[in-house]
Design a protein around this motif. Structure first.
Motif, PDB file in Angstrom:
ATOM      1  N   PRO A 117      15.539 -80.679  85.779  1.00 58.86           N
ATOM      2  CA  PRO A 117      14.642 -81.675  85.187  1.00 58.86           C
ATOM      3  C   PRO A 117      14.316 -81.367  83.723  1.00 58.86           C
ATOM      4  CG  PRO A 117      13.731 -80.736  87.232  1.00 58.86           C
ATOM      5  CD  PRO A 117      14.858 -79.875  86.813  1.00 58.86           C
ATOM      6  N   GLU A 118      14.009 -82.393  82.956  1.00 61.82           N
ATOM      7  CA  GLU A 118      13.597 -82.230  81.556  1.00 61.82           C
ATOM      8  C   GLU A 118      12.371 -81.333  81.440  1.00 61.82           C
ATOM      9  OE1 GLU A 118      14.710 -83.416  78.654  1.00 61.82           O
ATOM     10  OE2 GLU A 118      16.113 -85.043  79.131  1.00 61.82           O
ATOM     11  N   SER A 119      11.491 -81.395  82.424  1.00 57.17           N
ATOM     12  CA  SER A 119      10.231 -80.649  82.360  1.00 57.17           C
ATOM     13  C   SER A 119      10.432 -79.140  82.336  1.00 57.17           C
ATOM     14  CB  SER A 119       9.334 -81.022  83.545  1.00 57.17           C
ATOM     15  OG  SER A 119      10.012 -80.797  84.774  1.00 57.17           O
ATOM     16  N   PHE A 120      11.609 -78.640  82.738  1.00 51.86           N
ATOM     17  CA  PHE A 120      11.863 -77.199  82.731  1.00 51.86           C
ATOM     18  C   PHE A 120      11.894 -76.641  81.310  1.00 51.86           C
ATOM     19  CE2 PHE A 120      14.022 -76.299  87.107  1.00 51.86           C
ATOM     20  CZ  PHE A 120      12.904 -76.794  87.741  1.00 51.86           C
ATOM     21  N   SER A 121      11.986 -77.490  80.313  1.00 49.17           N
ATOM     22  CA  SER A 121      12.011 -77.016  78.928  1.00 49.17           C
ATOM     23  C   SER A 121      10.686 -76.377  78.521  1.00 49.17           C
ATOM     24  CB  SER A 121      12.341 -78.167  77.976  1.00 49.17           C
ATOM     25  OG  SER A 121      11.347 -79.178  78.044  1.00 49.17           O
ATOM     26  N   SER A 122       9.614 -76.650  79.248  1.00 49.61           N
ATOM     27  CA  SER A 122       8.299 -76.097  78.914  1.00 49.61           C
ATOM     28  C   SER A 122       8.033 -74.750  79.574  1.00 49.61           C
ATOM     29  CB  SER A 122       7.194 -77.088  79.304  1.00 49.61           C
ATOM     30  OG  SER A 122       7.178 -77.289  80.711  1.00 49.61           O
ATOM     31  N   LEU A 123       8.933 -74.295  80.438  1.00 47.40           N
ATOM     32  CA  LEU A 123       8.736 -73.012  81.113  1.00 47.40           C
ATOM     33  C   LEU A 123       8.910 -71.855  80.128  1.00 47.40           C
ATOM     34  CD1 LEU A 123      10.809 -73.630  84.385  1.00 47.40           C
ATOM     35  CD2 LEU A 123       8.310 -73.562  84.187  1.00 47.40           C
ATOM     36  N   LYS A 124       8.114 -70.803  80.323  1.00 43.25           N
ATOM     37  CA  LYS A 124       8.263 -69.607  79.499  1.00 43.25           C
ATOM     38  C   LYS A 124       9.456 -68.766  79.953  1.00 43.25           C
ATOM     39  CE  LYS A 124       3.379 -69.184  78.229  1.00 43.25           C
ATOM     40  NZ  LYS A 124       2.172 -68.315  78.285  1.00 43.25           N
ATOM     41  N   LYS A 125       9.771 -68.815  81.250  1.00 40.98           N
ATOM     42  CA  LYS A 125      10.894 -68.038  81.763  1.00 40.98           C
ATOM     43  C   LYS A 125      11.535 -68.798  82.912  1.00 40.98           C
ATOM     44  CE  LYS A 125      12.266 -63.409  83.294  1.00 40.98           C
ATOM     45  NZ  LYS A 125      11.807 -62.039  83.593  1.00 40.98           N
ATOM     46  N   LEU A 126      12.868 -68.954  82.849  1.00 35.20           N
ATOM     47  CA  LEU A 126      13.633 -69.652  83.879  1.00 35.20           C
ATOM     48  C   LEU A 126      14.882 -68.844  84.179  1.00 35.20           C
ATOM     49  CD1 LEU A 126      14.322 -72.157  85.632  1.00 35.20           C
ATOM     50  CD2 LEU A 126      15.331 -73.186  83.578  1.00 35.20           C
ATOM     51  N   ASN A 127      15.143 -68.600  85.464  1.00 33.74           N
ATOM     52  CA  ASN A 127      16.317 -67.834  85.875  1.00 33.74           C
ATOM     53  C   ASN A 127      17.195 -68.724  86.764  1.00 33.74           C
ATOM     54  OD1 ASN A 127      18.232 -65.977  86.640  1.00 33.74           O
ATOM     55  ND2 ASN A 127      16.801 -64.494  87.499  1.00 33.74           N
ATOM     56  N   LEU A 128      18.405 -69.040  86.265  1.00 35.87           N
ATOM     57  CA  LEU A 128      19.357 -69.865  87.011  1.00 35.87           C
ATOM     58  C   LEU A 128      20.640 -69.093  87.323  1.00 35.87           C
ATOM     59  CD1 LEU A 128      19.066 -73.229  85.019  1.00 35.87           C
ATOM     60  CD2 LEU A 128      17.984 -72.660  87.206  1.00 35.87           C
ATOM     61  N   TYR A 129      20.585 -67.778  87.214  1.00 33.60           N
ATOM     62  CA  TYR A 129      21.778 -66.964  87.459  1.00 33.60           C
ATOM     63  C   TYR A 129      22.369 -67.264  88.845  1.00 33.60           C
ATOM     64  CZ  TYR A 129      24.654 -62.903  88.552  1.00 33.60           C
ATOM     65  OH  TYR A 129      25.693 -62.082  88.933  1.00 33.60           O
ATOM     66  N   GLY A 130      23.674 -67.517  88.890  1.00 32.71           N
ATOM     67  CA  GLY A 130      24.348 -67.734  90.164  1.00 32.71           C
ATOM     68  C   GLY A 130      24.204 -69.129  90.737  1.00 32.71           C
ATOM     69  N   CYS A 131      23.549 -70.027  90.018  1.00 34.12           N
ATOM     70  CA  CYS A 131      23.400 -71.422  90.490  1.00 34.12           C
ATOM     71  C   CYS A 131      24.616 -72.226  90.031  1.00 34.12           C
ATOM     72  CB  CYS A 131      22.107 -72.032  89.967  1.00 34.12           C
ATOM     73  SG  CYS A 131      20.612 -71.233  90.579  1.00 34.12           S
ATOM     74  N   ASN A 132      25.717 -72.055  90.703  1.00 27.91           N
ATOM     75  CA  ASN A 132      26.984 -72.606  90.229  1.00 27.91           C
ATOM     76  C   ASN A 132      27.196 -74.065  90.598  1.00 27.91           C
ATOM     77  OD1 ASN A 132      27.830 -70.128  89.091  1.00 27.91           O
ATOM     78  ND2 ASN A 132      28.420 -69.402  91.119  1.00 27.91           N
ATOM     79  N   ARG A 133      26.250 -74.665  91.316  1.00 26.18           N
ATOM     80  CA  ARG A 133      26.432 -76.060  91.720  1.00 26.18           C
ATOM     81  C   ARG A 133      25.453 -76.992  91.000  1.00 26.18           C
ATOM     82  NH1 ARG A 133      26.845 -77.591  97.522  1.00 26.18           N
ATOM     83  NH2 ARG A 133      28.183 -79.200  96.583  1.00 26.18           N
ATOM     84  N   ILE A 134      24.915 -76.534  89.886  1.00 25.14           N
ATOM     85  CA  ILE A 134      24.043 -77.402  89.087  1.00 25.14           C
ATOM     86  C   ILE A 134      24.865 -78.588  88.578  1.00 25.14           C
ATOM     87  CG2 ILE A 134      22.826 -77.538  86.880  1.00 25.14           C
ATOM     88  CD1 ILE A 134      21.758 -74.760  87.391  1.00 25.14           C
ATOM     89  N   ALA A 135      24.292 -79.785  88.709  1.00 19.54           N
ATOM     90  CA  ALA A 135      25.015 -81.006  88.342  1.00 19.54           C
ATOM     91  C   ALA A 135      24.865 -81.345  86.866  1.00 19.54           C
ATOM     92  CB  ALA A 135      24.540 -82.173  89.200  1.00 19.54           C
ATOM     93  N   SER A 136      23.696 -81.059  86.281  1.00 20.84           N
ATOM     94  CA  SER A 136      23.492 -81.384  84.865  1.00 20.84           C
ATOM     95  C   SER A 136      22.311 -80.599  84.313  1.00 20.84           C
ATOM     96  CB  SER A 136      23.241 -82.885  84.676  1.00 20.84           C
ATOM     97  OG  SER A 136      22.052 -83.289  85.331  1.00 20.84           O
ATOM     98  N   ILE A 137      22.339 -80.379  82.991  1.00 18.23           N
ATOM     99  CA  ILE A 137      21.261 -79.690  82.282  1.00 18.23           C
ATOM    100  C   ILE A 137      20.925 -80.509  81.042  1.00 18.23           C
ATOM    101  CG2 ILE A 137      20.515 -77.564  81.160  1.00 18.23           C
ATOM    102  CD1 ILE A 137      22.647 -76.090  82.738  1.00 18.23           C
TER     103      ILE A 137
END
Length: 291
Positions: free
Chosen positions: A152-172
């Motif tokens: 989601p667009e709202s994740f841009s406001s997070l101070k820390k985000l970990n997506l390591y190993g999330c290989n099935r993400i459809a879009s960023i």
């Protein structure tokens, strides 16, 4: 009593339904060494709780439970700021309560298999969108979750985000990606300050791969492995490789002979930038190069 840290319990030991009734003043609760498959409804009585760790701590003598049921009563913990449910595999019921935890600052749901509800394909995306709507969330760990979703667009406001190993993400979204162009929240593997080694993997759908993770990167050195996993020329075109003017050293590698595209079709869309000084192409099997 404001803190409860139960010791490790061998085997799967259910908590009594009224387990937390006498402890209504608890602020810290650590169940990470407790082998339970269900949190009791009485957890909703812990109105002062700020910190809840119900993750699964690695223990080689006991296999982790296949799932853990999250009761609706968890949504009553309106003061909760820290929630760790990592390595609990399937989290049954969590999407129904997450949107009520308005004070949550930290959420860790690493290494979970998903939140499928009654076979509804959109359940995972609905859950991710609920997380994105939490107004005070600062840190989110979604690492090693192998289910599909769009960031989601709202994740841009997070101070820390970990997506390591999330290989099935459809879009960023671009606004999210530019927050961490170098590492893309763990989806890329930088070596040093300006070098990226990227392994293309199977994507969210049968017609996609993870190549699009490179859309927003512009490193000095880029090594792309496993090009045989790219599913379409459109994917290759979308990363606009020729426009990445920072790249001085580029490696393009096919590692297996099982391909979705002819090598020349793919290489035609992966034209190096004019600033490239060192170019390696390994595993290319077609008789001629693009011209």
């Amino acid at each position: 009593m404001t803190t409860l840290l139960p010791g490790h319990v061998l085997g799967f030991s259910p908590l009594n339904g009224d387990a937390f009734s006498p402890a209504k003043c608890l602020r810290v609760l650590d169940l990470s060494r407790y082998c339970t498959q269900e949190l009791p409804d009485s957890i909703g009585q812990l109105k002062q709780l700020r910190y809840l760790d119900a993750s699964w701590k690695l223990n080689f003598s006991v296999s982790p439970p296949e799932s853990i049921r999250i009761p609706k009563a968890l949504g009553a913990l309106t003061k909760l700021q820290y929630l760790n449910l990592s390595r609990r595999r399937e989290l049954i019921g969590l999407p129904k309560v997450i949107s009520k935890l308005m004070e949550l600052r930290y959420l860790n749901i690493s290494t979970c298999t998903g939140y499928h509800s009654l076979g509804i394909p959109s359940a995972n995306q609905t859950f991710i969108d609920c997380i994105g709507a939490l107004p005070n969330l600062e840190q989110l760990d979604l690492s090693l979750n192998n289910y599909g979703f769009s960031v989601p667009e709202s994740f841009s406001s997070l101070k820390k985000l970990n997506l390591y190993g999330c290989n099935r993400i459809a879009s960023i979204p671009e606004d999210v990606a530019k927050v961490d162009i170098q590492r893309l929240f763990g989806l890329l593997e930088p070596v040093g300050n300006e070098n990226i080694v990227f392994n293309v993997r199977e994507g969210y759908s049968e017609s996609s791969s993870t190549l699009f993770f490179l859309n927003h990167t512009n490193p000095n050195v880029l090594h792309i492995f496993n090009l045989e996993n790219v599913k379409s020329v459109e994917e290759a075109r979308s990363i606009r490789l020729m426009e990445k003017q920072n790249i001085e050293s580029l490696s393009l590698l096919w590692c297996r002979r099982v391909d979705y595209l002819k090598h020349m079709e793919l290489l035609t869309e992966l034209v190096p930038p004019i600033n490239v000084k060192h170019l390696r192409i390994i595993g290319y099997v077609d008789a001629i190069f693009p011209y």
